[in-house]
Design a protein around this motif. Structure first.
Motif, PDB file in Angstrom:
ATOM      1  N   MET A 104       0.712  -0.966  -0.012  1.00  0.00           N
ATOM      2  CA  MET A 104       0.009  -0.025   0.023  1.00  0.00           C
ATOM      3  C   MET A 104       0.894   1.142   0.069  1.00  0.00           C
ATOM      4  N   SER A 105       0.538   2.306  -0.453  1.00  0.00           N
ATOM      5  CA  SER A 105       0.953   3.690  -0.511  1.00  0.00           C
ATOM      6  C   SER A 105       1.313   3.844   0.961  1.00  0.00           C
ATOM      7  N   ARG A 106       2.347   4.586   1.470  1.00  0.00           N
ATOM      8  CA  ARG A 106       2.680   4.930   2.485  1.00  0.00           C
ATOM      9  C   ARG A 106       1.882   6.202   3.013  1.00  0.00           C
ATOM     10  N   ILE A 107       1.868   6.979   1.878  1.00  0.00           N
ATOM     11  CA  ILE A 107       1.064   8.216   2.117  1.00  0.00           C
ATOM     12  C   ILE A 107      -0.589   7.928   2.167  1.00  0.00           C
ATOM     13  N   GLY A 108      -0.969   7.266   1.425  1.00  0.00           N
ATOM     14  CA  GLY A 108      -2.308   6.788   1.029  1.00  0.00           C
ATOM     15  C   GLY A 108      -2.984   6.240   2.329  1.00  0.00           C
ATOM     16  N   LYS A 109      -2.141   5.343   2.992  1.00  0.00           N
ATOM     17  CA  LYS A 109      -2.384   4.601   4.213  1.00  0.00           C
ATOM     18  C   LYS A 109      -2.491   5.146   5.285  1.00  0.00           C
ATOM     19  N   ALA A 110      -2.008   6.356   5.459  1.00  0.00           N
ATOM     20  CA  ALA A 110      -1.711   7.279   6.965  1.00  0.00           C
ATOM     21  C   ALA A 110      -3.299   7.831   6.969  1.00  0.00           C
ATOM     22  N   PRO A 111      -3.706   7.599   8.332  1.00  0.00           N
ATOM     23  CA  PRO A 111      -4.895   8.322   8.647  1.00  0.00           C
ATOM     24  C   PRO A 111      -4.824   9.917   8.693  1.00  0.00           C
ATOM     25  N   ILE A 112      -5.946  10.568   8.527  1.00  0.00           N
ATOM     26  CA  ILE A 112      -5.969  11.972   8.587  1.00  0.00           C
ATOM     27  C   ILE A 112      -6.580  12.270   9.755  1.00  0.00           C
ATOM     28  N   GLU A 113      -5.953  12.985  10.573  1.00  0.00           N
ATOM     29  CA  GLU A 113      -6.478  13.454  11.946  1.00  0.00           C
ATOM     30  C   GLU A 113      -7.429  14.538  11.766  1.00  0.00           C
ATOM     31  N   ILE A 114      -8.669  14.604  12.215  1.00  0.00           N
ATOM     32  CA  ILE A 114      -9.548  15.541  12.193  1.00  0.00           C
ATOM     33  C   ILE A 114      -9.716  16.028  13.615  1.00  0.00           C
ATOM     34  N   PRO A 115      -9.145  17.499  13.742  1.00  0.00           N
ATOM     35  CA  PRO A 115      -9.218  18.365  15.079  1.00  0.00           C
ATOM     36  C   PRO A 115     -10.737  18.582  15.391  1.00  0.00           C
ATOM     37  N   GLY A 116     -10.844  18.777  16.642  1.00  0.00           N
ATOM     38  CA  GLY A 116     -12.074  19.220  17.054  1.00  0.00           C
ATOM     39  C   GLY A 116     -12.774  20.615  16.209  1.00  0.00           C
ATOM     40  N   GLY A 117     -13.886  20.918  16.246  1.00  0.00           N
ATOM     41  CA  GLY A 117     -14.318  21.971  15.659  1.00  0.00           C
ATOM     42  C   GLY A 117     -14.468  21.644  13.840  1.00  0.00           C
ATOM     43  N   VAL A 118     -13.876  20.688  13.457  1.00  0.00           N
ATOM     44  CA  VAL A 118     -13.973  20.351  12.021  1.00  0.00           C
ATOM     45  C   VAL A 118     -14.649  19.265  11.491  1.00  0.00           C
ATOM     46  N   THR A 119     -15.785  19.366  10.644  1.00  0.00           N
ATOM     47  CA  THR A 119     -16.569  18.516  10.117  1.00  0.00           C
ATOM     48  C   THR A 119     -16.157  18.037   8.769  1.00  0.00           C
ATOM     49  N   VAL A 120     -15.963  16.593   8.512  1.00  0.00           N
ATOM     50  CA  VAL A 120     -15.651  16.314   7.224  1.00  0.00           C
ATOM     51  C   VAL A 120     -16.983  15.374   6.740  1.00  0.00           C
ATOM     52  N   THR A 121     -17.304  15.524   5.605  1.00  0.00           N
ATOM     53  CA  THR A 121     -18.687  14.855   5.051  1.00  0.00           C
ATOM     54  C   THR A 121     -18.457  14.402   3.696  1.00  0.00           C
ATOM     55  N   VAL A 122     -19.081  13.263   3.307  1.00  0.00           N
ATOM     56  CA  VAL A 122     -18.798  12.774   1.980  1.00  0.00           C
ATOM     57  C   VAL A 122     -20.267  12.623   1.267  1.00  0.00           C
ATOM     58  N   ASP A 123     -20.802  13.121   0.287  1.00  0.00           N
ATOM     59  CA  ASP A 123     -21.779  12.871  -0.394  1.00  0.00           C
ATOM     60  C   ASP A 123     -21.605  11.488  -1.399  1.00  0.00           C
ATOM     61  N   ASN A 124     -22.900  11.444  -1.961  1.00  0.00           N
ATOM     62  CA  ASN A 124     -22.837  10.097  -2.873  1.00  0.00           C
ATOM     63  C   ASN A 124     -21.890  10.423  -4.006  1.00  0.00           C
ATOM     64  N   SER A 125     -21.643  11.506  -4.875  1.00  0.00           N
ATOM     65  CA  SER A 125     -20.875  11.610  -5.743  1.00  0.00           C
ATOM     66  C   SER A 125     -19.249  12.022  -5.400  1.00  0.00           C
ATOM     67  N   ASN A 126     -18.865  11.495  -4.321  1.00  0.00           N
ATOM     68  CA  ASN A 126     -17.532  11.373  -3.734  1.00  0.00           C
ATOM     69  C   ASN A 126     -17.149  12.865  -3.789  1.00  0.00           C
ATOM     70  N   VAL A 127     -17.930  13.804  -3.454  1.00  0.00           N
ATOM     71  CA  VAL A 127     -17.391  15.219  -2.986  1.00  0.00           C
ATOM     72  C   VAL A 127     -17.289  15.188  -1.546  1.00  0.00           C
ATOM     73  N   VAL A 128     -15.841  15.497  -1.247  1.00  0.00           N
ATOM     74  CA  VAL A 128     -15.654  15.630   0.350  1.00  0.00           C
ATOM     75  C   VAL A 128     -15.730  17.026   0.571  1.00  0.00           C
ATOM     76  N   LYS A 129     -16.628  17.424   1.669  1.00  0.00           N
ATOM     77  CA  LYS A 129     -16.582  18.766   2.210  1.00  0.00           C
ATOM     78  C   LYS A 129     -15.961  18.837   3.655  1.00  0.00           C
ATOM     79  N   VAL A 130     -14.877  19.735   3.720  1.00  0.00           N
ATOM     80  CA  VAL A 130     -14.343  19.993   5.026  1.00  0.00           C
ATOM     81  C   VAL A 130     -14.734  21.462   5.417  1.00  0.00           C
ATOM     82  N   LYS A 131     -15.345  21.299   6.644  1.00  0.00           N
ATOM     83  CA  LYS A 131     -15.933  22.469   7.358  1.00  0.00           C
ATOM     84  C   LYS A 131     -15.291  22.963   8.811  1.00  0.00           C
TER      85      LYS A 131
END
Length: 184
Positions: free
Chosen positions: A1-28
């Motif tokens: 596996m890709s070393r960069i790709g398999k690393a998890p992304i830390e989501i700090p408090g106050g940040v919301t990450v959502t994914v819709d059906n068409s694979n659009v990632v929204k970060v607020k």
């Protein structure tokens, strides 16, 4: 596996990450909101405090986009929490920078001043202090946009290798060449 790709992304408090059906990632986050279309084959799982991108197979195409989209989503998370800044210095006699809102005015040794409109998503600041070269500071939440605008500004007068004059990024080392007199 890709070393960069398999690393998890830390989501700090106050940040919301959502994914819709068409694979659009929204970060607020506290500084704003960003969205990015990711590859249709990749899937993203969001659990408490982290997001993980995974690919379906080990095909070359899937491998090549796995680390890319992980980095793009990680840059979005960093952007909405901390933001990004890029500083550029104008090295040369008579080079000046000024701004009126998001309109950058550069005097770079041409017969006319250069006016460049900065996108409204970015914040522009210029510094002209005695003893230091004029500085242009770009800040915002979109790393890609900051890099693109900074590259366009730098292209107005790229640093040349003989005297080092031009627009350079702060801390950048320019490879210098010897002039004609060094050949003798």
């Amino acid at each position: 596996m890709s070393r960069i790709g398999k690393a998890p992304i830390e989501i700090p408090g106050g940040v919301t990450v959502t994914v819709d059906n068409s694979n659009v990632v929204k970060v607020k986050g506290p500084k704003g909101e960003l969205s990015q279309q990711i590859d249709r084959d990749l899937s993203i799982e969001i659990s408490e405090g982290e997001a993980v991108l995974s690919r379906p197979t080990d095909q070359i195409r899937h491998k090549s986009v796995h680390g890319l989209y992980r980095s793009l989503v990680a840059n979005m998370v960093t952007g909405v929490t901390e933001g990004y800044t890029k500083e550029m210095e104008l090295i040369g006699v008579g080079y000046r920078a000024g701004n009126t809102g998001n309109l950058l005015e550069l005097t770079l040794g041409y017969s006319h001043p250069i006016y460049f409109a900065i996108p409204s998503e970015l914040k522009l600041e210029t510094k002209m202090e005695k003893g230091t070269p004029p500085t242009v500071i770009l800040s915002g939440i979109d790393k890609q946009l900051i890099g693109q605008v900074a590259a366009k500004i730098r292209a107005f007068r790229s640093p040349e290798p003989y005297k080092g004059k031009g627009i350079r990024f702060k801390g950048e080392e320019i490879r210098r060449k010897a002039g004609k007199t060094a050949a003798k």
